[in-house]
Design a protein around this motif. Structure first.
Motif, PDB file in Angstrom:
ATOM      1  N   ILE A   1       0.852  -1.189   0.000  1.00  0.00           N
ATOM      2  CA  ILE A   1       0.000   0.000   0.000  1.00  0.00           C
ATOM      3  C   ILE A   1       0.886   1.237   0.000  1.00  0.00           C
ATOM      4  O   ILE A   1       1.817   1.343   0.794  1.00  0.00           O
ATOM      5  N   GLN A   2       0.561   2.168  -0.889  1.00  0.00           N
ATOM      6  CA  GLN A   2       1.193   3.489  -0.871  1.00  0.00           C
ATOM      7  C   GLN A   2       0.070   4.505  -0.992  1.00  0.00           C
ATOM      8  O   GLN A   2      -0.779   4.391  -1.879  1.00  0.00           O
ATOM      9  N   GLY A   3       0.035   5.472  -0.109  1.00  0.00           N
ATOM     10  CA  GLY A   3      -1.043   6.445  -0.086  1.00  0.00           C
ATOM     11  C   GLY A   3      -2.084   6.051   0.940  1.00  0.00           C
ATOM     12  O   GLY A   3      -1.995   5.007   1.576  1.00  0.00           O
ATOM     13  N   SER A   4      -3.097   6.897   1.114  1.00  0.00           N
ATOM     14  CA  SER A   4      -4.046   6.689   2.211  1.00  0.00           C
ATOM     15  C   SER A   4      -5.468   6.351   1.747  1.00  0.00           C
ATOM     16  O   SER A   4      -6.408   6.463   2.519  1.00  0.00           O
ATOM     17  N   LYS A   5      -5.618   5.920   0.530  1.00  0.00           N
ATOM     18  CA  LYS A   5      -6.933   5.551   0.003  1.00  0.00           C
ATOM     19  C   LYS A   5      -7.403   4.219   0.595  1.00  0.00           C
ATOM     20  O   LYS A   5      -6.599   3.331   0.843  1.00  0.00           O
ATOM     21  N   PHE A   6      -8.721   4.067   0.820  1.00  0.00           N
ATOM     22  CA  PHE A   6      -9.272   2.786   1.256  1.00  0.00           C
ATOM     23  C   PHE A   6      -9.178   1.781   0.124  1.00  0.00           C
ATOM     24  O   PHE A   6      -9.433   2.109  -1.038  1.00  0.00           O
ATOM     25  N   ASN A   7      -8.818   0.539   0.467  1.00  0.00           N
ATOM     26  CA  ASN A   7      -8.703  -0.537  -0.510  1.00  0.00           C
ATOM     27  C   ASN A   7      -9.411  -1.779   0.013  1.00  0.00           C
ATOM     28  O   ASN A   7      -9.554  -1.970   1.217  1.00  0.00           O
TER      29      ASN A   7
ATOM     30  N   VAL B   1       3.703   0.785   2.877  1.00  0.00           N
ATOM     31  CA  VAL B   1       3.976  -0.423   3.665  1.00  0.00           C
ATOM     32  C   VAL B   1       3.878  -1.658   2.789  1.00  0.00           C
ATOM     33  O   VAL B   1       3.178  -1.662   1.776  1.00  0.00           O
ATOM     34  N   GLU B   2       4.615  -2.687   3.188  1.00  0.00           N
ATOM     35  CA  GLU B   2       4.473  -4.018   2.620  1.00  0.00           C
ATOM     36  C   GLU B   2       4.038  -4.901   3.765  1.00  0.00           C
ATOM     37  O   GLU B   2       4.675  -4.921   4.822  1.00  0.00           O
ATOM     38  N   LEU B   3       2.931  -5.610   3.564  1.00  0.00           N
ATOM     39  CA  LEU B   3       2.335  -6.419   4.609  1.00  0.00           C
ATOM     40  C   LEU B   3       2.220  -7.870   4.159  1.00  0.00           C
ATOM     41  O   LEU B   3       2.185  -8.159   2.963  1.00  0.00           O
ATOM     42  N   SER B   4       2.138  -8.765   5.122  1.00  0.00           N
ATOM     43  CA  SER B   4       1.755 -10.146   4.839  1.00  0.00           C
ATOM     44  C   SER B   4       0.580 -10.457   5.763  1.00  0.00           C
ATOM     45  O   SER B   4       0.458  -9.872   6.841  1.00  0.00           O
ATOM     46  N   SER B   5      -0.304 -11.333   5.298  1.00  0.00           N
ATOM     47  CA  SER B   5      -1.443 -11.698   6.134  1.00  0.00           C
ATOM     48  C   SER B   5      -1.632 -13.202   6.127  1.00  0.00           C
ATOM     49  O   SER B   5      -1.350 -13.881   5.134  1.00  0.00           O
ATOM     50  N   THR B   6      -2.082 -13.715   7.265  1.00  0.00           N
ATOM     51  CA  THR B   6      -2.366 -15.136   7.418  1.00  0.00           C
ATOM     52  C   THR B   6      -3.679 -15.273   8.166  1.00  0.00           C
ATOM     53  O   THR B   6      -3.852 -14.662   9.227  1.00  0.00           O
TER      54      THR B   6
ATOM     55  N   CYS C   1       3.593  -6.253   9.479  1.00  0.00           N
ATOM     56  CA  CYS C   1       4.282  -5.188   8.750  1.00  0.00           C
ATOM     57  C   CYS C   1       5.671  -5.701   8.387  1.00  0.00           C
ATOM     58  O   CYS C   1       6.533  -5.839   9.258  1.00  0.00           O
ATOM     59  N   GLU C   2       5.867  -6.016   7.128  1.00  0.00           N
ATOM     60  CA  GLU C   2       7.162  -6.533   6.666  1.00  0.00           C
ATOM     61  C   GLU C   2       8.139  -5.391   6.410  1.00  0.00           C
ATOM     62  O   GLU C   2       9.303  -5.460   6.795  1.00  0.00           O
ATOM     63  N   VAL C   3       7.669  -4.331   5.732  1.00  0.00           N
ATOM     64  CA  VAL C   3       8.498  -3.167   5.419  1.00  0.00           C
ATOM     65  C   VAL C   3       7.660  -1.919   5.658  1.00  0.00           C
ATOM     66  O   VAL C   3       6.512  -1.844   5.222  1.00  0.00           O
ATOM     67  N   VAL C   4       8.233  -0.938   6.375  1.00  0.00           N
ATOM     68  CA  VAL C   4       7.569   0.341   6.594  1.00  0.00           C
ATOM     69  C   VAL C   4       8.414   1.416   5.934  1.00  0.00           C
ATOM     70  O   VAL C   4       9.587   1.581   6.260  1.00  0.00           O
ATOM     71  N   GLY C   5       7.827   2.112   4.971  1.00  0.00           N
ATOM     72  CA  GLY C   5       8.520   3.194   4.268  1.00  0.00           C
ATOM     73  C   GLY C   5       7.784   4.500   4.464  1.00  0.00           C
ATOM     74  O   GLY C   5       6.833   4.583   5.235  1.00  0.00           O
TER      75      GLY C   5
END
Length: 120
Positions: free
Chosen positions: A41-47, A113-118, A105-109
């Motif tokens: 995700i980059q930016g603050s839009k709902f997804n 962010v880059e996330l993983s989910s389980t 949260c795998e990477v915070v820029g």
């Protein structure tokens, strides 16, 4: 005659500034299985989250209920992510839980962010 040219130039400058800002909104999600996904995700839009947070809801996202957005993030610092109707904070390597889904949260820029989910 100069006045229309000035207005046109001002409008062109506004478009040039606005277009790059809109281009900073990106979202991608890929799921390896019914239970694990990678999200960027980059930016603050709902997804739309790629899977329902509730494992009992199957694998197709609802759209209205299962949404995610990045509220804010700082490079190497903490991210605030709105998921499941609440704000969740995490740094790189940290996780939070929304219903049956653990999000890491795998990477915070900067504003990304880059996330993983389980899902369990």
């Amino acid at each position: 005659m100069r006045r229309p040219a000035r207005v046109l130039l001002s409008a062109a400058a506004l478009v040039a500034v606005t277009l790059p800002l809109g281009a900073c909104e990106t979202y991608s999600a890929t799921c390896d299985t019914d239970t694990t996904c990678s999200i960027e995700i980059q930016g603050s839009k709902f997804n739309e989250f790629p899977r329902p947070y509730d494992a009992g809801e199957g694998t197709e996202p609802d759209g209205a209920r299962d949404r995610i957005r990045l509220v804010e993030a700082t490079q190497g610092g903490e991210a605030t992510i709105q998921a499941g109707g609440q704000d969740n904070a995490c740094s790189e390597g940290e996780s939070f839980v929304v219903e049956d889904t653990t999000i890491t949260c795998e990477v915070v820029g900067d504003d990304a962010v880059e996330l993983s989910s389980t899902r369990s």
